[in-house]
Design a protein around this motif. Structure first.
Motif, short mmCIF file in Angstrom:
data_model
loop_
_atom_site.label_atom_id
_atom_site.label_comp_id
_atom_site.label_asym_id
_atom_site.label_seq_id
_atom_site.Cartn_x
_atom_site.Cartn_y
_atom_site.Cartn_z
N GLN A 139 0.83 -1.21 0.00
CA GLN A 139 0.00 0.00 0.00
C GLN A 139 0.87 1.27 0.00
OE1 GLN A 139 -3.63 0.14 2.52
NE2 GLN A 139 -3.05 -1.93 3.17
N GLN A 140 1.96 1.23 0.74
CA GLN A 140 2.81 2.41 0.76
C GLN A 140 3.52 2.60 -0.58
OE1 GLN A 140 2.71 5.22 1.87
NE2 GLN A 140 3.53 5.09 3.96
N ARG A 141 3.82 1.52 -1.28
CA ARG A 141 4.38 1.64 -2.64
C ARG A 141 3.37 2.31 -3.57
NH1 ARG A 141 8.79 -1.90 -3.82
NH2 ARG A 141 9.32 -3.21 -2.03
N VAL A 142 2.10 1.93 -3.41
CA VAL A 142 1.06 2.55 -4.23
C VAL A 142 0.95 4.04 -3.91
CG1 VAL A 142 -1.42 2.57 -4.74
CG2 VAL A 142 -0.22 0.39 -4.46
N ALA A 143 1.01 4.38 -2.63
CA ALA A 143 0.96 5.79 -2.24
C ALA A 143 2.14 6.56 -2.84
CB ALA A 143 0.98 5.91 -0.71
N LEU A 144 3.30 5.91 -2.88
CA LEU A 144 4.49 6.53 -3.48
C LEU A 144 4.28 6.73 -4.98
CD1 LEU A 144 7.46 7.45 -3.22
CD2 LEU A 144 8.13 5.06 -3.53
N ALA A 145 3.72 5.72 -5.65
CA ALA A 145 3.45 5.83 -7.09
C ALA A 145 2.46 6.95 -7.37
CB ALA A 145 2.93 4.50 -7.62
N ARG A 146 1.43 7.07 -6.54
CA ARG A 146 0.44 8.15 -6.72
C ARG A 146 1.10 9.52 -6.60
NH1 ARG A 146 -4.37 8.39 -2.50
NH2 ARG A 146 -2.58 8.86 -1.16
N ALA A 147 2.02 9.65 -5.63
CA ALA A 147 2.69 10.93 -5.44
C ALA A 147 3.60 11.27 -6.62
CB ALA A 147 3.51 10.90 -4.15
N LEU A 148 4.15 10.25 -7.27
CA LEU A 148 5.08 10.47 -8.38
C LEU A 148 4.39 10.56 -9.74
CD1 LEU A 148 7.88 7.94 -7.32
CD2 LEU A 148 8.05 10.44 -7.30
N ALA A 149 3.14 10.12 -9.80
CA ALA A 149 2.46 10.02 -11.10
C ALA A 149 2.37 11.36 -11.82
CB ALA A 149 1.05 9.45 -10.91
N GLY A 150 2.17 12.44 -11.07
CA GLY A 150 2.04 13.76 -11.68
C GLY A 150 3.34 14.45 -11.99
#
Length: 355
Positions: A139-150
């Protein structure tokens, strides 16, 4: 080249001052960690950089642009929280692409970017899962990906590993550092865990009660702490009280025994009391030798810790800890045994006044 500049940042909540004059210049691509105990102001600074809080006074510049009073979405920053903050009713892919969808990006662009992020965090086949179907680390990897997506200019991480168990924390902090280097993104990491800070940072900002105590590389912070707080907060440390005998030669007296420091002392320090710091791993059991400091002591306790043996020795009123590597072929001292504690002149640190 300075990429993120924070100047004279100050924050009050009513009559309580949470931050006193915070100044910092961060280079492009640098990984900086704010380290300190709860309530020291580190998250307050992070939230002001993100735009979630407004400073009472001070300026924040990002790539030469004053962003002090801009809204969060105008700053191009990505934020990773301690609590993951994922939408439970959305799939992993939808969570990662949420910010892009709010920004009105085309569906094809969103799908492509989400696929890139899933590959980046090594979860390429889990886009259709929901957060509740994943481990905390995932889940924290997903949160990291969301933060980097933009494609943010700055990545902000607010104690992102504190909710995870020890093994996952170590693995994920290594992954975060690897991704940061791969992307070259300027990052600020907030933690109260000294090991995390020392292991992944380019520079560390040690904070206490809303003030910056010291800024430096991990090696500088650990090996050359300037204040008593930094010395005691980062690693295990012996704090001794010494009196300056001769400032010009660095001669000090500790419990009636003379020692030498290589640090510069002011001429008017003669006869004054100064606080000294000495790391346990810098001390060895050895006979007095020229060019080395030696303290005559008596062993109080010996603790076997596996790879390391910790010995506590008394020098009159002072108790000093030293760490030695476990060697099954070497006999250990016994309680009550007199020993000589040896260490180099360079390892005797004089802390700043008022530390």
């Amino acid at each position: 080249m300075v990429f993120l500049e924070i100047e004279n940042l100050h924050k009050t909540f009513g009559s309580n001052t949470a931050l006193h004059r915070f100044d910092m210049k961060i280079e492009r691509g640098e990984f900086v960690t704010f380290l300190g105990p709860s309530g020291c102001g580190k998250t307050t600074v992070l939230r002001m950089i993100a735009g979630f809080e407004s400073p009472t006074r001070g300026t924040i510049r990002l790539d030469g642009r004053d962003v002090t009073h801009l809204r969060t979405r105008q700053r191009k920053v990505g934020m990773v929280f301690q609590s993951y903050a994922l939408f439970p009713n959305m799939t992993v892919a939808a969570n990662i692409g949420f910010g892009l969808r709010v920004a009105g990006r085309p569906d094809a662009e969103i799908r492509k970017r989400v696929d890139e992020m899933l590959a980046l965090i090594k979860l390429p086949d889990l886009g259709d899962r929901y957060p509740w179907q994943m481990s905390g680390g995932q889940q924290q990897r997903v949160a990291l990906a969301r933060a980097l997506a933009g494609k943010p200019q700055v990545l902000l991480l607010d104690e992102p590993l504190s909710a995870l168990d020890a093994k996952i924390r170590i693995s994920l902090r290594q992954d975060i550092r690897m991704l940061q280097r791969e992307l070259g993104i300027t990052s600020i990491f907030v933690t109260h865990d000294q090991e995390e800070a020392l292991s992944i940072s380019d520079r560390i900002v040690v904070m206490n009660e809303g003030r910056v105590e010291q800024v430096g590389t991990p090696s500088e912070i650990y090996n050359y702490p300037r204040t008593r707080f930094v010395a005691s907060f980062v690693g295990t440390l012996n704090i001794l009280t010494g009196h300056v005998v001769d400032p010009s030669t660095g001669r000090m007296a500790v419990e009636g025994q003379e020692l030498i420091t290589t640090q510069t002392l002011a001429p008017d320090d003669a006869g004054r009391k100064r606080m000294l710091a000495l790391r346990p791993e810098a001390i060895v059991l050895e006979a007095p030798a020229p060019g080395r400091n030696t303290l005559a002591a008596t062993v109080e306790d010996v603790s076997f810790l596996g790879a390391v043996v910790r010995i506590r020795a008394r020098v009159q009123e002072a108790v000093i800890s030293l760490d030695i590597f476990n060697d099954p072929n070497r006999s250990l001292p016994e309680r009550g045994q007199p020993v000589a504690l040896g260490f180099s002149h360079e390892n005797l640190l004089v802390l700043e006044e008022g530390a």
